[in-house]
Design an enzyme around this catalytic site. Structure first.
Site, PDB file in Angstrom:
ATOM      1  N   THR A  84       0.834  -1.210   0.000  1.00 38.91           N
ATOM      2  CA  THR A  84       0.000   0.000   0.000  1.00 38.91           C
ATOM      3  C   THR A  84       0.868   1.260   0.000  1.00 38.91           C
ATOM      4  O   THR A  84       0.613   2.198  -0.771  1.00 38.91           O
ATOM      5  CB  THR A  84      -0.939  -0.014   1.224  1.00 38.91           C
ATOM      6  OG1 THR A  84      -1.752  -1.194   1.140  1.00 38.91           O
ATOM      7  CG2 THR A  84      -1.829   1.215   1.255  1.00 38.91           C
ATOM      8  N   THR A  91      13.494   5.269  10.362  1.00 31.10           N
ATOM      9  CA  THR A  91      14.408   4.175  10.695  1.00 31.10           C
ATOM     10  C   THR A  91      13.890   2.874  10.094  1.00 31.10           C
ATOM     11  O   THR A  91      12.704   2.556  10.212  1.00 31.10           O
ATOM     12  CB  THR A  91      14.554   4.060  12.230  1.00 31.10           C
ATOM     13  OG1 THR A  91      15.058   5.308  12.698  1.00 31.10           O
ATOM     14  CG2 THR A  91      15.507   2.942  12.621  1.00 31.10           C
ATOM     15  N   CYS A 131      -9.961  -7.438   1.807  1.00 29.85           N
ATOM     16  CA  CYS A 131     -10.377  -6.127   2.318  1.00 29.85           C
ATOM     17  C   CYS A 131     -11.868  -5.910   2.111  1.00 29.85           C
ATOM     18  O   CYS A 131     -12.485  -5.114   2.776  1.00 29.85           O
ATOM     19  CB  CYS A 131      -9.617  -5.019   1.616  1.00 29.85           C
ATOM     20  SG  CYS A 131      -7.892  -5.389   1.463  1.00 29.85           S
ATOM     21  N   HIS A 151       4.619  -9.833   2.563  1.00 31.02           N
ATOM     22  CA  HIS A 151       3.762 -10.868   3.170  1.00 31.02           C
ATOM     23  C   HIS A 151       3.003 -11.708   2.156  1.00 31.02           C
ATOM     24  O   HIS A 151       2.356 -12.685   2.517  1.00 31.02           O
ATOM     25  CB  HIS A 151       2.818 -10.251   4.212  1.00 31.02           C
ATOM     26  CG  HIS A 151       1.652  -9.490   3.671  1.00 31.02           C
ATOM     27  ND1 HIS A 151       0.389 -10.025   3.621  1.00 31.02           N
ATOM     28  CD2 HIS A 151       1.552  -8.238   3.185  1.00 31.02           C
ATOM     29  CE1 HIS A 151      -0.451  -9.114   3.128  1.00 31.02           C
ATOM     30  NE2 HIS A 151       0.229  -8.019   2.859  1.00 31.02           N
TER      31      HIS A 151
END
Ligand code: PLP
Length: 384
Positions: free
Chosen positions: A77, A241, A329, A205
Site C-alpha cells: 500500500t 528508521t 479487504c 507478506h
C-alpha cells in the site's frame, strides 16, 4: 471433518502467506541482539546496515532490477501511494491518470481522493474473462497524462495483464508507468528493468515474508519525489528508521521466491488445477471466473450457482478450510466484488464467488481433503 487441533487448510494465499521458517530464522537475530540502527556508525549499526544492503541484493533479482533501484517501504500500500505521489509531483502540469476498474483498493482509494482534488482519472475496463481492454489505450493517453498505474496480476481472479504492451505504449508516449506487482511477484517471473516502467510495487507478506514491509522499484534514470520526509534513509527517498528485521525476512523470502518460481509454475499450478478439476467434477453449476490460461498459477475464482459465498465461507471455516469471498479487504462487507462486477457479472454471480489461492506450503493431501468437504457444504446450502 478434521479434528479440532488439526491445522487449517489454508487456501487464502493471495490475502497473505505463512512466513517461511527460513525467513523467520533470518529475522530473529535482528529482533534480539542485533538491534542496531543502520544509520548509526557503531558496530551494531553497521551490522544492521549490512543486513539491509544484503536484503536489497536479494529483492532486486526477484523484480529484475539493480539493488540501487529499490527502496524499502511498509508494504504494498505504501509503495503504490509513493509511486502515485511521486509521479504527480514530478509532472505538476499533468492532471490526468490512467488506471483500471479492477485495481486493489491501495490504488482505487488514492485515485478517488485525487479525483476530489480535481485530477481526472480514466479507468480501463475488462472483458468477461477479466482481460484488460487495450483497444483504446493509445487514445486514452493524453498530453496531460501524468501516470498509468496498472496491476500485473489481479488479486481476485489471478488474471495477468499485458505488461510489455502497456510499457511499450507508455514508453512511446513518454508517460510514467507504475506496475502493482504485489500479486505477481514470486508467482511469475518479473523483469521490470526490461519493461522500462518507472515504478513497481511489491509486498513481503504475499511471498512468505513478514508483514509490514515491501519495496518500491524506481527506475534509475528517473527522479523520485519522496512520500515520507525526515531522515536521510533509503538514499533520501524514504525517511524513517528501517524495519531491519522485517527487511531481512523480506530479503530471505525474496531469495526463496526466486528459487521457487519454477515450482510455482509446475507444482503449485498442478495443485490449483487438481482442485479446480475436482470441484467441477463433483459439483454442478460451477464457473471459473477469469481467463483460465493467462492467470497466476496459484489462483482460482469459482462461482457456485445458487449459494452465497459468505455462507459457504462460514461452513468452510467450521471445517477448518480458509478461503475468501472476493478480496480480503472487501469481505465482511456485503458489496459484491468490484472486480467481478467490472467483468460484467450479475450481483448474484459475484456474491456466489469464492477465491481459493494456493502456495508451496499446500499439499495434494490437503486438496483431496477439501474435495471431500466442499461438495457437502454446497449441497447443504443448495438444500439438496
Ligand atoms: N496491491 C495488490 C494487488 C494487493 O493484492 C495488495 C494486498 O492484497 C496490495 C496492493 C496491498 O499490499 P499490502 O497488504 O502489503 O499493503
Amino acid at each position: 471433518m478434521p479434528p479440532n487441533d488439526a491445522p487449517p487448510l489454508y487456501f487464502d494465499n493471495n490475502a497473505t502467506t505463512r512466513i517461511d521458517p527460513l525467513a523467520l530464522e533470518a529475522m530473529l537475530p535482528y529482533l534480539g541482539e542485533l538491534y542496531g540502527n543502520p544509520s548509526s556508525g557503531c558496530r551494531l549499526g553497521k551490522l544492521a546496515a549490512n543486513a539491509v544492503a544484503r536484503a536489497r541484493e536479494q529483492v532486486a533479482p526477484l523484480l529484475g532490477c539493480e539493488p540501487g533501484e529499490i527502496i524499502f517501504t511498509s508494504g504494498g500500500t505504501e509503495s503504490v501511494n509513493a509511486a502515485l505521489a511521486s509521479a504527480l509531483a514530478l509532472n505538476p502540469g499533468r492532471r490526468h491518470l490512467v488506471t483500471t476498474a479492477v485495481e486493489h483498493s491501495a490504488t482505487l482509494k488514492p485515485c478517488e481522493a485525487l479525483e476530489g482534488q480535481g485530477y481526472e482519472i480514466t479507468r480501463l475496463g475488462v472483458d468477461t474473462a477479466g482481460r484488460l481492454d487495450m483497444s483504446d489505450f493509445n487514445h486514452i493517453i493524453r498530453p496531460d497524462t501524468a501516470l498509468v498505474s496498472v496491476m500485473a496480476a489481479n488479486n481476485e481472479t489471478g488474471v495477468l495483464f499485458p505488461m510489455e504492451e502497456l510499457a511499450e505504449a507508455c514508453r512511446e508516449r513518454g508517460v510514467f508507468l507504475h506496475i502493482d506487482a504485489v500479486q505477481a511477484a514470486g508467482k511469475v517471473p518479473l523483469r521490470v528493468a526490461e519493461t522500462g516502467a518507472v515504478y513497481m510495487s511489491v509486498s513481503s507478506h504475499k511471498i512468505h515474508g513478514p508483514k509490514g514491509v515491501g519495496a518500491l522499484y524506481i527506475n534509475r534514470r528517473s527522479a523520485f519525489h519522496p512520500l515520507l520526509r525526515g531522515g536521510g534513509q533509503e538514499n533520501g527517498r524514504r525517511a524513517g528508521t528501517e524495519n531491519v528485521a522485517g527487511i531481512v525476512g523480506f530479503g530471505k523470502a525474496a531469495e526463496l521466491a526466486l528459487q521457487g518460481l519454477e515450482r510455482e509454475a509446475t507444482e503449485v499450478r498442478a495443485l490449483r488445477d487438481a482442485f479446480e478439476a475436482g470441484v467441477r467434477e463433483r459439483i454442478s453449476g460451477v464457473q471459473v471466473n477469469g481467463d483460465p490460461i493467462r492467470r497466476l498459477p496459484n489462483t482460482t475464482s469459482l462461482a457456485f450457482e445458487g449459494v452465497e459465498a459468505e455462507s459457504v465461507l462460514l461452513l468452510l471455516e467450521r471445517a477448518k478450510i480458509c478461503a475468501s469471498a472476493g478480496s480480503a479487504c472487501m469481505s465482511g462487507s456485503l458489496h459484491p466484488s468490484h472486480v467481478l462486477k467490472a467483468m460484467g457479472f450479475s450481483n448474484a454471480r459475484a456474491r456466489s464467488s469464492l477465491r481459493f489461492t494456493f502456495s508451496r506450503f499446500n499439499t495434494a493431501a490437503e486438496i483431496a481433503q477439501a474435495l471431500e468437504i466442499l461438495p457437502g457444504v454446497i449441497a447443504k446450502l443448495r438444500g439438496r
